[in-house]
Enzyme design. Sequence first.
Site, PDB file in Angstrom:
ATOM      1  N   ASP A 132      11.707 -14.694  18.310  1.00 56.59           N
ATOM      2  CA  ASP A 132      12.787 -14.763  19.294  1.00 56.59           C
ATOM      3  C   ASP A 132      13.290 -13.394  19.731  1.00 56.59           C
ATOM      4  O   ASP A 132      14.005 -13.277  20.733  1.00 56.59           O
ATOM      5  CB  ASP A 132      13.960 -15.570  18.736  1.00 56.59           C
ATOM      6  CG  ASP A 132      13.642 -17.051  18.645  1.00 56.59           C
ATOM      7  OD1 ASP A 132      12.902 -17.546  19.510  1.00 56.59           O
ATOM      8  OD2 ASP A 132      14.133 -17.710  17.709  1.00 56.59           O
ATOM      9  N   GLY A 140       4.225 -14.043  36.216  1.00 56.56           N
ATOM     10  CA  GLY A 140       4.467 -14.268  37.643  1.00 56.56           C
ATOM     11  C   GLY A 140       5.139 -15.579  37.964  1.00 56.56           C
ATOM     12  O   GLY A 140       4.908 -16.160  39.042  1.00 56.56           O
ATOM     13  N   HIS A 180       1.742 -24.154  45.202  1.00 60.52           N
ATOM     14  CA  HIS A 180       1.858 -24.286  43.745  1.00 60.52           C
ATOM     15  C   HIS A 180       2.926 -23.318  43.246  1.00 60.52           C
ATOM     16  O   HIS A 180       3.179 -22.279  43.867  1.00 60.52           O
ATOM     17  CB  HIS A 180       0.523 -23.992  43.056  1.00 60.52           C
ATOM     18  CG  HIS A 180       0.123 -22.547  43.145  1.00 60.52           C
ATOM     19  ND1 HIS A 180      -0.541 -22.019  44.238  1.00 60.52           N
ATOM     20  CD2 HIS A 180       0.315 -21.503  42.291  1.00 60.52           C
ATOM     21  CE1 HIS A 180      -0.754 -20.740  44.037  1.00 60.52           C
ATOM     22  NE2 HIS A 180      -0.247 -20.384  42.869  1.00 60.52           N
ATOM     23  N   GLU A 199      13.819 -23.255  25.801  1.00 61.68           N
ATOM     24  CA  GLU A 199      14.319 -24.545  25.335  1.00 61.68           C
ATOM     25  C   GLU A 199      15.843 -24.589  25.256  1.00 61.68           C
ATOM     26  O   GLU A 199      16.448 -25.655  25.412  1.00 61.68           O
ATOM     27  CB  GLU A 199      13.716 -24.903  23.974  1.00 61.68           C
ATOM     28  CG  GLU A 199      13.997 -23.885  22.877  1.00 61.68           C
ATOM     29  CD  GLU A 199      13.312 -24.250  21.567  1.00 61.68           C
ATOM     30  OE1 GLU A 199      13.175 -25.454  21.276  1.00 61.68           O
ATOM     31  OE2 GLU A 199      12.925 -23.325  20.835  1.00 61.68           O
ATOM     32  N   ARG A 222       0.811  -1.214   0.000  1.00 64.57           N
ATOM     33  CA  ARG A 222       0.000   0.000   0.000  1.00 64.57           C
ATOM     34  C   ARG A 222       0.848   1.270   0.000  1.00 64.57           C
ATOM     35  O   ARG A 222       0.557   2.225  -0.710  1.00 64.57           O
ATOM     36  CB  ARG A 222      -0.951  -0.017   1.195  1.00 64.57           C
ATOM     37  CG  ARG A 222      -1.988  -1.130   1.087  1.00 64.57           C
ATOM     38  CD  ARG A 222      -3.133  -0.955   2.049  1.00 64.57           C
ATOM     39  NE  ARG A 222      -4.222  -1.871   1.712  1.00 64.57           N
ATOM     40  CZ  ARG A 222      -5.420  -1.847   2.288  1.00 64.57           C
ATOM     41  NH1 ARG A 222      -5.681  -0.945   3.224  1.00 64.57           N
ATOM     42  NH2 ARG A 222      -6.360  -2.705   1.942  1.00 64.57           N
TER      43      ARG A 222
END
Length: 304
Positions: free
Chosen positions: A112, A170, A200, A207, A10
């Site tokens: 990334d 968090g 918890h 990774e 555009r």
Amino acid sequence: MNAAIRAVVRWGQQLGLEVIGVRHGFAGLISGEHVPLTLRDVGDIIHRGGTILQTARSDRFLTPEGQAEAMATARRLGIEGLVVIGGDGSFRGAKRLIELGLPTVGVPGTIDNDIAGTDVTIGFDTAVNTVVDAINKIRDTATSHDRTFVIEVMGRHSGWIAIVAGLAGGAESILIPEHPLPVEEVCERLKRGFARGKRHSLVVVAEGAGSGFEVGEQIKQRTGFDVRVTVLGHVQRGGAPTASDRVLASQLGARAAEILARGESGKMVGIEHGTVVERDFDDVIGKPKPIPLELVRLAEGLAV
């Protein structure tokens, strides 16, 4: 990427440029896979994830013969300038085309966020929000069942997604390749939290910092906690782009068209402190983009 393609078409048309799209990246440039891109062709794509032009890796393009074929095709199609949307590898290919005589401009597109010369890359904000949404849902299960969850996110060489999503979600601990955090320390944090009554916890792992399953198994063995592992995988690479990504891609695509229209080449467009900037390829290709130490310290300070 679709928002960037739309902007190139555009804005480029307003600058008097005729735009065609090369399908499947450098592989398509070699084989001549191209489609005309008009205002109508890029209508109603700004909200779509992925890329309408599709993409592909090309081992052939890594060879001098493949690069020569790509140049021959570009000349045959009358291509006078090229906008390359991608990461460091794509920019290396773009630089090679410049050396062969084809003016090229780069637009940083990678979840990334590991490209120097720009505060953020196209796709990063969308990926982070996808991860945060997953963290929010996993937290519901973690709190209901008193479990520790390890969440593996993408980032083989970069921990940007993990650190930003972990902070926003968090997480109690965040593991990234740039600043390794021993699993022993993660376990100590979890045990301190348990002693305070916390039942918890969430651990986010890039990774490149380790396998989520391996980290989860180590935590289970060292603490005895009930641990579950979630690998988000390629869900992070899809979905409708956020408003921030759509605006960023539009800004960078439009500036890329402007650079080619004024006869310049060898630059990447980026964003720094809210302003669109132009950086020479030599200043960004292969350059590191470290995660600010302040973010790392913040993550560690909040993981109490």
